[in-house]
Motif scaffolding. Sequence first.
Motif, PDB file in Angstrom:
ATOM      1  N   VAL B  67       0.855  -1.184   0.000  1.00 23.92           N
ATOM      2  CA  VAL B  67       0.000   0.000   0.000  1.00 23.92           C
ATOM      3  C   VAL B  67       0.891   1.233   0.000  1.00 23.92           C
ATOM      4  N   GLN B  69       0.677   5.371  -0.229  1.00 26.70           N
ATOM      5  CA  GLN B  69      -0.266   6.484  -0.147  1.00 26.70           C
ATOM      6  C   GLN B  69       0.380   7.811  -0.510  1.00 26.70           C
ATOM      7  N   GLU B  80      -4.825   3.013   8.608  1.00 27.90           N
ATOM      8  CA  GLU B  80      -3.369   3.058   8.514  1.00 27.90           C
ATOM      9  C   GLU B  80      -2.742   2.570   9.824  1.00 27.90           C
ATOM     10  N   LEU B  83      -3.071  -1.204   9.726  1.00 33.49           N
ATOM     11  CA  LEU B  83      -2.051  -1.846   8.885  1.00 33.49           C
ATOM     12  C   LEU B  83      -0.699  -1.861   9.582  1.00 33.49           C
ATOM     13  N   ARG B  84      -0.321  -0.698  10.117  1.00 36.52           N
ATOM     14  CA  ARG B  84       0.988  -0.583  10.752  1.00 36.52           C
ATOM     15  C   ARG B  84       1.119  -1.532  11.944  1.00 36.52           C
ATOM     16  N   VAL B  90       2.328  -6.475   5.462  1.00 37.31           N
ATOM     17  CA  VAL B  90       1.983  -5.575   4.360  1.00 37.31           C
ATOM     18  C   VAL B  90       3.054  -4.498   4.230  1.00 37.31           C
ATOM     19  N   PHE B  92       3.913  -0.957   3.616  1.00 40.27           N
ATOM     20  CA  PHE B  92       3.089   0.234   3.776  1.00 40.27           C
ATOM     21  C   PHE B  92       3.972   1.472   3.765  1.00 40.27           C
ATOM     22  N   TYR B  93       3.727   2.335   2.796  1.00 39.88           N
ATOM     23  CA  TYR B  93       4.524   3.563   2.707  1.00 39.88           C
ATOM     24  C   TYR B  93       3.596   4.747   2.481  1.00 39.88           C
ATOM     25  N   GLN B  94       3.848   5.817   3.208  1.00 34.84           N
ATOM     26  CA  GLN B  94       3.012   7.001   3.097  1.00 34.84           C
ATOM     27  C   GLN B  94       3.864   8.224   2.846  1.00 34.84           C
TER      28      GLN B  94
END
Lengths: 204, 204
Positions: B67, B69, B80, B83-84, B90, B92-94
Amino acid sequence: MTDMTAQKEKSHQKKMEKLKENIDASIESASLERGVCILLTGNGKGKTSSAFGMVMRALGYGHKVAVVQFIKGEQLSGEELYLRDQCPQVKFYQMGTGFTWDTQDRSGDIAAAEKTWAVAEEALADKQYDLVVLDELTYMLSFKYLDKQRVLNALQNRPFEQSLVVTGRGGGSELAELADTVSEVKEIKHAYNEGVMARKGVDF
Amino acid sequence: MTDMTAQKEKSHQKKMEKLKENIDASIESASLERGVCILLTGNGKGKTSSAFGMVMRALGYGHKVAVVQFIKGEQLSGEELYLRDQCPQVKFYQMGTGFTWDTQDRSGDIAAAEKTWAVAEEALADKQYDLVVLDELTYMLSFKYLDKQRVLNALQNRPFEQSLVVTGRGGGSELAELADTVSEVKEIKHAYNEGVMARKGVDF
């Protein structure tokens, strides 16, 4: 920085300042804090998945969640497997009779709908639940499997702090009237119509 | 059973038989099995939550998910956080620079967009990922923070089995063209406009 770039930066900043003003003003004008009722309707892909995304959102804060699914196939799909296996804290109930065009049995469907509704009604009366999802409820109303007034009353009279997500096509104008937020998911195109099979982990 | 009820049951069954025939026929005609690209666009509530619902769907089968963002506020929202904290499997990068109307800094935004795109590009080239979500990517294109052709090429050339969900308003006709499925989420009404505050666990 060239003059041109400097000008572009400045004009961007001006536009963004104006945008921020408008957004901040409308955030400020919204001041009523209470649970909301969201209706996700329309013929496009994304209604049930959006409801499950809100389940994940609520779980991120440790909120208490109930998910009641009307209709639905006989096999659990990915998000349902996930809830069952990874989220024992979520109350999860599925009608599980298969799609009505598969059962082809009206009285049986009505009995199953009533039984499922009883679970929904209990959650809607229990202020422990921060979020209740009633997936595909609208079909129960359009097929007249459930008494509309009884359903609308239970939705309307739920605890003040409880949020509610209802999904499904149609549902009638009174349901839309009752909802605080209504999104219509419109199918612009669907892979399906190009001969692409429904995809595990995306479509089910 | 009265004659009237029997007739109703029979007519219902006939209708459902016909419906089942149509549905079965279109299921049969879809035979191509591959990853799909889904674009969730429009001005209504439910695009990001729908993408996260598909993440849950994929996780239900143990699929590998990334994911990424673009934009997004400085605080993590519920999904979020979930997920974290709950889904370390997963990727996960924002971008995490806040909304562009908050930063008011075009060059800084572009640099952040490029950095975030590099993460997306890596996932789109890695066939280990069954599902890639590019949340709010469309704004990077409409603000011209990213080179459109470079983005479209990476989406198009992703692994054959990889599914992809892109969210955000607009995005342009070429992105819609490239997508297999496009849903437009239309705002019919929003609680916000009635003075109701955004709700934790539902709106963020």
